[in-house]
Scaffold this motif. Sequence first.
Motif, PDB file in Angstrom:
ATOM      1  N   MET A   3       0.610  -1.286  -0.179  1.00  0.00           N
ATOM      2  CA  MET A   3      -0.034  -0.021   0.130  1.00  0.00           C
ATOM      3  C   MET A   3       0.953   1.383   0.045  1.00  0.00           C
ATOM      4  O   MET A   3       0.544   2.290  -0.556  1.00  0.00           O
ATOM      5  CB  MET A   3      -1.213  -0.059   1.183  1.00  0.00           C
ATOM      6  CG  MET A   3      -2.204  -0.852   0.912  1.00  0.00           C
ATOM      7  SD  MET A   3      -3.041  -0.643  -0.437  1.00  0.00           S
ATOM      8  CE  MET A   3      -3.366   1.164  -0.468  1.00  0.00           C
ATOM      9  N   GLY A  93      -8.768  -5.395  -1.195  1.00  0.00           N
ATOM     10  CA  GLY A  93      -7.957  -5.675   0.092  1.00  0.00           C
ATOM     11  C   GLY A  93      -6.979  -4.303   0.388  1.00  0.00           C
ATOM     12  O   GLY A  93      -6.258  -4.601   1.376  1.00  0.00           O
ATOM     13  N   PHE A  94      -7.302  -3.261  -0.288  1.00  0.00           N
ATOM     14  CA  PHE A  94      -6.482  -2.058   0.039  1.00  0.00           C
ATOM     15  C   PHE A  94      -6.797  -1.799   1.856  1.00  0.00           C
ATOM     16  O   PHE A  94      -7.674  -1.886   2.203  1.00  0.00           O
ATOM     17  CB  PHE A  94      -6.732  -1.024  -0.650  1.00  0.00           C
ATOM     18  CG  PHE A  94      -6.410  -0.835  -1.964  1.00  0.00           C
ATOM     19  CD1 PHE A  94      -5.299  -1.439  -2.544  1.00  0.00           C
ATOM     20  CD2 PHE A  94      -7.079   0.100  -2.816  1.00  0.00           C
ATOM     21  CE1 PHE A  94      -4.986  -1.531  -3.728  1.00  0.00           C
ATOM     22  CE2 PHE A  94      -6.836   0.113  -4.070  1.00  0.00           C
ATOM     23  CZ  PHE A  94      -5.525  -0.506  -4.477  1.00  0.00           C
ATOM     24  N   GLU A  95      -5.700  -1.470   2.490  1.00  0.00           N
ATOM     25  CA  GLU A  95      -5.640  -1.029   3.806  1.00  0.00           C
ATOM     26  C   GLU A  95      -5.161   0.599   3.978  1.00  0.00           C
ATOM     27  O   GLU A  95      -3.906   0.571   3.699  1.00  0.00           O
ATOM     28  CB  GLU A  95      -4.749  -2.045   4.766  1.00  0.00           C
ATOM     29  CG  GLU A  95      -5.604  -3.147   4.695  1.00  0.00           C
ATOM     30  CD  GLU A  95      -4.635  -4.306   5.458  1.00  0.00           C
ATOM     31  OE1 GLU A  95      -4.044  -3.692   6.652  1.00  0.00           O
ATOM     32  OE2 GLU A  95      -4.884  -5.451   5.569  1.00  0.00           O
ATOM     33  N   ILE A  96      -5.846   1.402   4.337  1.00  0.00           N
ATOM     34  CA  ILE A  96      -5.601   2.720   4.436  1.00  0.00           C
ATOM     35  C   ILE A  96      -4.583   2.816   5.680  1.00  0.00           C
ATOM     36  O   ILE A  96      -5.318   2.748   6.716  1.00  0.00           O
ATOM     37  CB  ILE A  96      -6.729   3.844   4.238  1.00  0.00           C
ATOM     38  CG1 ILE A  96      -7.617   3.257   3.186  1.00  0.00           C
ATOM     39  CG2 ILE A  96      -6.478   5.062   4.189  1.00  0.00           C
ATOM     40  CD1 ILE A  96      -6.926   3.035   1.785  1.00  0.00           C
ATOM     41  N   ASP A  97      -3.535   3.613   5.446  1.00  0.00           N
ATOM     42  CA  ASP A  97      -2.717   3.650   6.689  1.00  0.00           C
ATOM     43  C   ASP A  97      -1.872   4.879   6.568  1.00  0.00           C
ATOM     44  O   ASP A  97      -1.136   5.234   5.800  1.00  0.00           O
ATOM     45  CB  ASP A  97      -1.632   2.497   6.442  1.00  0.00           C
ATOM     46  CG  ASP A  97      -0.638   2.499   7.866  1.00  0.00           C
ATOM     47  OD1 ASP A  97       0.302   1.852   7.680  1.00  0.00           O
ATOM     48  OD2 ASP A  97      -0.651   3.309   8.775  1.00  0.00           O
ATOM     49  N   GLU A 131     -14.159   3.356  -0.350  1.00  0.00           N
ATOM     50  CA  GLU A 131     -14.143   1.919  -1.045  1.00  0.00           C
ATOM     51  C   GLU A 131     -15.482   1.857  -1.723  1.00  0.00           C
ATOM     52  O   GLU A 131     -16.639   2.003  -1.229  1.00  0.00           O
ATOM     53  CB  GLU A 131     -14.102   0.986   0.211  1.00  0.00           C
ATOM     54  CG  GLU A 131     -14.274  -0.506  -0.260  1.00  0.00           C
ATOM     55  CD  GLU A 131     -14.109  -1.441   1.044  1.00  0.00           C
ATOM     56  OE1 GLU A 131     -13.337  -2.392   0.938  1.00  0.00           O
ATOM     57  OE2 GLU A 131     -14.595  -0.967   2.079  1.00  0.00           O
ATOM     58  N   ASN A 136     -17.427   3.087   3.007  1.00  0.00           N
ATOM     59  CA  ASN A 136     -16.341   3.244   3.523  1.00  0.00           C
ATOM     60  C   ASN A 136     -15.467   4.321   3.281  1.00  0.00           C
ATOM     61  O   ASN A 136     -14.785   4.130   2.028  1.00  0.00           O
ATOM     62  CB  ASN A 136     -15.570   1.912   3.863  1.00  0.00           C
ATOM     63  CG  ASN A 136     -16.437   0.807   4.782  1.00  0.00           C
ATOM     64  OD1 ASN A 136     -17.204   1.305   5.465  1.00  0.00           O
ATOM     65  ND2 ASN A 136     -16.161  -0.370   4.430  1.00  0.00           N
ATOM     66  N   SER A 138     -11.493   6.566   4.327  1.00  0.00           N
ATOM     67  CA  SER A 138     -10.503   6.572   5.223  1.00  0.00           C
ATOM     68  C   SER A 138      -9.672   7.884   4.621  1.00  0.00           C
ATOM     69  O   SER A 138      -9.853   8.319   3.310  1.00  0.00           O
ATOM     70  CB  SER A 138      -9.570   5.456   4.984  1.00  0.00           C
ATOM     71  OG  SER A 138     -10.172   4.339   5.447  1.00  0.00           O
TER      72      SER A 138
END
Length: 147
Positions: A3, A93-97, A131, A136, A138
């Motif tokens: 990511m 499956g992206f995860e925002i960090d 998303e 959703n 972020s």
Amino acid sequence: MKMLHKFASIAATALVAVALTACGGSKNSEGGEDAENTELSVAEKMQLKVLENEIEKVNDQLPMETPDGLTLTSMHIVDGYMVTTCTYPAESGFEIDGSEENKAAIINAAGKDATDRLKKLNLGLKYIYEEEGTGNKSEITISPEEL
């Protein structure tokens, strides 16, 4: 850490798309005149208008897909930030960090010239990731001081 590169890519895509050819203040919100805008000099107001016009041209070309699977959907100047909104597929499956490591990668990908111009404008960066189909959202926010 995949990511990290995706966020950096959208940051660079957004800043390159605008081409940040102007300088000016960032005290006003999206295209509107407000009380804080009166604090800008005449030159800053003109430069901010040029930047807003550049962003408008980018928005006319959106949506813009990136090789990483993100879609740039809008850009605006709001409350002292250049706000970039993008979407990504729900199944990705992206995860925002918003970690310091990811912020550093975004700043690095944007490049020194772009970040220097943003700092002169007293603009930060804000990325809103939506998303698709889920509602959703972020955010990753980078203040002008962090640039």
